[in-house]
Scaffold this motif. Sequence first.
Motif, PDB file in Angstrom:
ATOM      1  N   HIS A   1       0.949  -1.172   0.043  1.00  0.00           N
ATOM      2  CA  HIS A   1      -0.037   0.096   0.082  1.00  0.00           C
ATOM      3  C   HIS A   1       0.938   1.238  -0.016  1.00  0.00           C
ATOM      4  CE1 HIS A   1      -3.661   2.493   0.907  1.00  0.00           C
ATOM      5  NE2 HIS A   1      -3.004   3.116   1.894  1.00  0.00           N
ATOM      6  N   ALA A   2       1.990   1.250   0.804  1.00  0.00           N
ATOM      7  CA  ALA A   2       2.691   2.238   1.147  1.00  0.00           C
ATOM      8  C   ALA A   2       3.613   2.422  -0.449  1.00  0.00           C
ATOM      9  CB  ALA A   2       3.478   2.343   2.017  1.00  0.00           C
TER      10      ALA A   2
ATOM     11  N   GLY B   1       0.888   5.161  -8.895  1.00  0.00           N
ATOM     12  CA  GLY B   1       0.118   4.009  -9.873  1.00  0.00           C
ATOM     13  C   GLY B   1      -1.126   4.153  -9.819  1.00  0.00           C
ATOM     14  N   ALA B   2      -2.042   4.146 -10.606  1.00  0.00           N
ATOM     15  CA  ALA B   2      -3.598   4.185 -10.682  1.00  0.00           C
ATOM     16  C   ALA B   2      -3.995   2.917 -11.448  1.00  0.00           C
ATOM     17  CB  ALA B   2      -4.010   5.542 -11.047  1.00  0.00           C
ATOM     18  N   PRO B   3      -5.083   2.382 -11.343  1.00  0.00           N
ATOM     19  CA  PRO B   3      -5.956   2.402  -9.949  1.00  0.00           C
ATOM     20  C   PRO B   3      -5.173   1.672  -8.793  1.00  0.00           C
ATOM     21  CG  PRO B   3      -6.913   0.846 -11.248  1.00  0.00           C
ATOM     22  CD  PRO B   3      -5.903   1.405 -12.123  1.00  0.00           C
ATOM     23  N   PRO B   4      -4.840   2.415  -7.702  1.00  0.00           N
ATOM     24  CA  PRO B   4      -4.008   1.561  -6.669  1.00  0.00           C
ATOM     25  C   PRO B   4      -4.745   0.653  -6.196  1.00  0.00           C
ATOM     26  CG  PRO B   4      -5.035   3.786  -5.846  1.00  0.00           C
ATOM     27  CD  PRO B   4      -5.351   3.655  -7.272  1.00  0.00           C
TER      28      PRO B   4
ATOM     29  N   GLU C   1      -4.343  -5.436  -5.808  1.00  0.00           N
ATOM     30  CA  GLU C   1      -4.727  -6.915  -5.692  1.00  0.00           C
ATOM     31  C   GLU C   1      -4.297  -7.627  -6.931  1.00  0.00           C
ATOM     32  OE1 GLU C   1      -9.125  -8.743  -7.751  1.00  0.00           O
ATOM     33  OE2 GLU C   1      -9.012  -6.534  -7.705  1.00  0.00           O
ATOM     34  N   LEU C   2      -3.572  -6.964  -7.866  1.00  0.00           N
ATOM     35  CA  LEU C   2      -2.521  -7.979  -8.632  1.00  0.00           C
ATOM     36  C   LEU C   2      -1.343  -8.226  -7.815  1.00  0.00           C
ATOM     37  CD1 LEU C   2      -2.693  -5.798 -12.011  1.00  0.00           C
ATOM     38  CD2 LEU C   2      -3.910  -8.075 -11.551  1.00  0.00           C
ATOM     39  N   MET C   3      -0.865  -7.608  -7.260  1.00  0.00           N
ATOM     40  CA  MET C   3       0.434  -7.666  -6.257  1.00  0.00           C
ATOM     41  C   MET C   3      -0.223  -8.638  -5.048  1.00  0.00           C
ATOM     42  SD  MET C   3       2.923  -6.403  -7.728  1.00  0.00           S
ATOM     43  CE  MET C   3       4.040  -6.886  -6.085  1.00  0.00           C
TER      44      MET C   3
ATOM     45  N   ALA D   1      -4.280  -9.305 -19.979  1.00  0.00           N
ATOM     46  CA  ALA D   1      -4.480  -7.588 -19.860  1.00  0.00           C
ATOM     47  C   ALA D   1      -3.909  -7.429 -18.457  1.00  0.00           C
ATOM     48  CB  ALA D   1      -6.002  -7.651 -20.149  1.00  0.00           C
ATOM     49  N   ASP D   2      -4.051  -7.988 -17.317  1.00  0.00           N
ATOM     50  CA  ASP D   2      -3.737  -7.717 -16.108  1.00  0.00           C
ATOM     51  C   ASP D   2      -1.972  -7.578 -15.997  1.00  0.00           C
ATOM     52  OD1 ASP D   2      -6.255  -7.431 -15.033  1.00  0.00           O
ATOM     53  OD2 ASP D   2      -6.363  -9.429 -14.202  1.00  0.00           O
ATOM     54  N   PHE D   3      -1.429  -8.501 -16.589  1.00  0.00           N
ATOM     55  CA  PHE D   3      -0.194  -8.695 -16.618  1.00  0.00           C
ATOM     56  C   PHE D   3       0.345  -7.312 -17.624  1.00  0.00           C
ATOM     57  CE2 PHE D   3       3.622 -10.915 -18.615  1.00  0.00           C
ATOM     58  CZ  PHE D   3       4.568 -10.491 -17.535  1.00  0.00           C
ATOM     59  N   ALA D   4      -0.001  -7.142 -18.512  1.00  0.00           N
ATOM     60  CA  ALA D   4       0.157  -5.749 -19.198  1.00  0.00           C
ATOM     61  C   ALA D   4      -0.174  -4.561 -18.272  1.00  0.00           C
ATOM     62  CB  ALA D   4      -0.698  -5.520 -20.532  1.00  0.00           C
ATOM     63  N   LEU D   5      -1.141  -4.444 -17.580  1.00  0.00           N
ATOM     64  CA  LEU D   5      -1.410  -3.220 -16.810  1.00  0.00           C
ATOM     65  C   LEU D   5      -0.230  -3.193 -15.663  1.00  0.00           C
ATOM     66  CD1 LEU D   5      -3.147  -1.032 -15.498  1.00  0.00           C
ATOM     67  CD2 LEU D   5      -4.388  -2.558 -14.248  1.00  0.00           C
ATOM     68  N   LEU D   6       0.007  -4.152 -15.132  1.00  0.00           N
ATOM     69  CA  LEU D   6       1.198  -4.450 -14.061  1.00  0.00           C
ATOM     70  C   LEU D   6       2.496  -3.971 -14.724  1.00  0.00           C
ATOM     71  CD1 LEU D   6       1.855  -4.833 -11.234  1.00  0.00           C
ATOM     72  CD2 LEU D   6       2.344  -7.288 -11.774  1.00  0.00           C
ATOM     73  N   MET D   7       2.795  -4.393 -15.928  1.00  0.00           N
ATOM     74  CA  MET D   7       3.926  -3.964 -16.625  1.00  0.00           C
ATOM     75  C   MET D   7       4.086  -2.382 -16.561  1.00  0.00           C
ATOM     76  SD  MET D   7       4.601  -7.140 -19.270  1.00  0.00           S
ATOM     77  CE  MET D   7       6.295  -6.652 -19.828  1.00  0.00           C
ATOM     78  N   ASP D   8       2.975  -1.791 -17.276  1.00  0.00           N
ATOM     79  CA  ASP D   8       3.003  -0.448 -17.543  1.00  0.00           C
ATOM     80  C   ASP D   8       3.192   0.381 -16.056  1.00  0.00           C
ATOM     81  OD1 ASP D   8       1.985  -0.589 -19.814  1.00  0.00           O
ATOM     82  OD2 ASP D   8      -0.065  -0.438 -19.323  1.00  0.00           O
ATOM     83  N   HIS D   9       3.043  -0.126 -14.892  1.00  0.00           N
ATOM     84  CA  HIS D   9       3.352   0.421 -13.593  1.00  0.00           C
ATOM     85  C   HIS D   9       4.642  -0.156 -12.827  1.00  0.00           C
ATOM     86  CE1 HIS D   9      -0.502   2.871 -13.605  1.00  0.00           C
ATOM     87  NE2 HIS D   9      -0.952   1.799 -14.125  1.00  0.00           N
ATOM     88  N   TRP D  10       5.289  -1.265 -13.419  1.00  0.00           N
ATOM     89  CA  TRP D  10       6.309  -1.586 -12.878  1.00  0.00           C
ATOM     90  C   TRP D  10       7.635  -1.049 -12.366  1.00  0.00           C
ATOM     91  CZ3 TRP D  10       6.098  -5.721  -9.717  1.00  0.00           C
ATOM     92  CH2 TRP D  10       7.450  -6.261  -9.174  1.00  0.00           C
ATOM     93  N   GLU D  11       8.057  -0.277 -13.399  1.00  0.00           N
ATOM     94  CA  GLU D  11       9.334   0.380 -13.108  1.00  0.00           C
ATOM     95  C   GLU D  11       9.358   1.379 -12.017  1.00  0.00           C
ATOM     96  OE1 GLU D  11      12.484   0.623 -16.198  1.00  0.00           O
ATOM     97  OE2 GLU D  11      10.894   0.125 -17.570  1.00  0.00           O
ATOM     98  N   ALA D  12       7.963   2.141 -12.233  1.00  0.00           N
ATOM     99  CA  ALA D  12       7.781   3.191 -10.972  1.00  0.00           C
ATOM    100  C   ALA D  12       7.396   2.544  -9.612  1.00  0.00           C
ATOM    101  CB  ALA D  12       6.254   4.021 -11.350  1.00  0.00           C
TER     102      ALA D  12
END
Length: 435
Positions: A80-81, A88-91, A96-98, A410-421
């Motif tokens: 959460h922190a 990243g959004a939606p948090p 949930e993915l993590m 689709a969830d994997f792609a979303l997570l990849m979009d935010h992963w480096e951040a």
Amino acid sequence: MRRVCLTLPTHRACTGTIAAIGEEAAYGARQFGVEVHLLILDSSPPPVLAEHRRAVAALPPSPGVTVHHLDEDEQRAFLHAVIGRSGGAPPDRLLELMLPSRVSYGACTNRAFLIAQALGCASVHRRDSDSRYQHLDGEPVFPLHQELTYLGRRADDVRESATRSKLPPGTGGRRVTLVGGSFVGEMSVDVAEIRDLAPDTYRELIGLSIPDGYPEIWRGHLIDESFRGAGDTAFDGDRTTLAPVGPMRVDMCNIALDHEVYRRVPLPPATDTIGSDYFLIHLLHDARMPGVQHNRHIVNFHTAERRTDDGFVAYQLRFVKFLLSKAYLNAVYARTAAGDALLDAEGHIRAGEIAGFVRDSTGLDRASSAHRLDVVDDAYRRLGDRYKTVADILVERRSRLLDEARDDMADFALLMDHWEALTRASAEAGLAGTR
């Protein structure tokens, strides 16, 4: 001092494994002069969690070893922190993915990646709760030895120390990004009974995981090799191969990855899907990244829970989801077979391009997945007994399973979009609280 993260994700009783991995952590710190962060990510029910806390408390203090035993509440607070810090959004969706409510082999390892970043570790070394170490002359054979020897070093600098080298031309200047071994003992997936009952049915089912277009002789070879690890080969001395490592040559219970890989690309967070945590092995192999394959194989065994009726059904459903996921993953792997084109000017994986491959796969016609379900249904009904029960469940959940196989990508792609951040935010946030 070099810091490394030796991690054990678990959702079941494994006090013996905790004691054994504590010995491996102490060995690594003592023999290599590194700082080992032993990270136990625990999703076990309360009574088992309490047993694990006692097992952790009983670990003898060891210079250079710090133990972190995090239950799901502690993991959730960390995530959460980090998610909030990353912007990243939606948090809620990222959380949930993590940390999904269902079993996810990729998500548990992704959490280890983020926490390793928070701890300032140079690598993640993963073990599993249903495995133990081989012994030679009364001493445990720890894979950490080979992992710390080779990981992160320039391939040309370790070429002479490996037993043999099969490096592709022009890759000697790259770092060793993966070191892994396989397993001995029981098959890593609960399909041995199918193989024994009906060999032709077994080959039909396992064949669903092989990409279309492979010559029949190669298909047969891959089917024979699947989920068997190193067979019953006992360790009798070290042998290593320096080369891009194929995903069928190593197991995720016996692997180490360099931080330059996992801080850029995560694993698929698919739920109830075996094999979802092998994505990075495929990717590094296709990108011709140097790795080291060793023979310090871990002993795999099946827990008592997996032998119950409920455990059998749950595991067979995870196997079926794996077969459905391969329709999408094989489409991605067909595009990652581009070799050096997957790397940027600094020799790192082009994460954005890989995310595009994953996202594009969601547009595949569902007919391939539907056909796979038809093949599985027919095969399980031929097998009868408990397999017919699974087939009946597949009929009830057919539409949901087909949707999930696509939505997981689709969830994997979303997570990849935010992963480096997320990995940057984790490194900035750190991890408070140790044993």
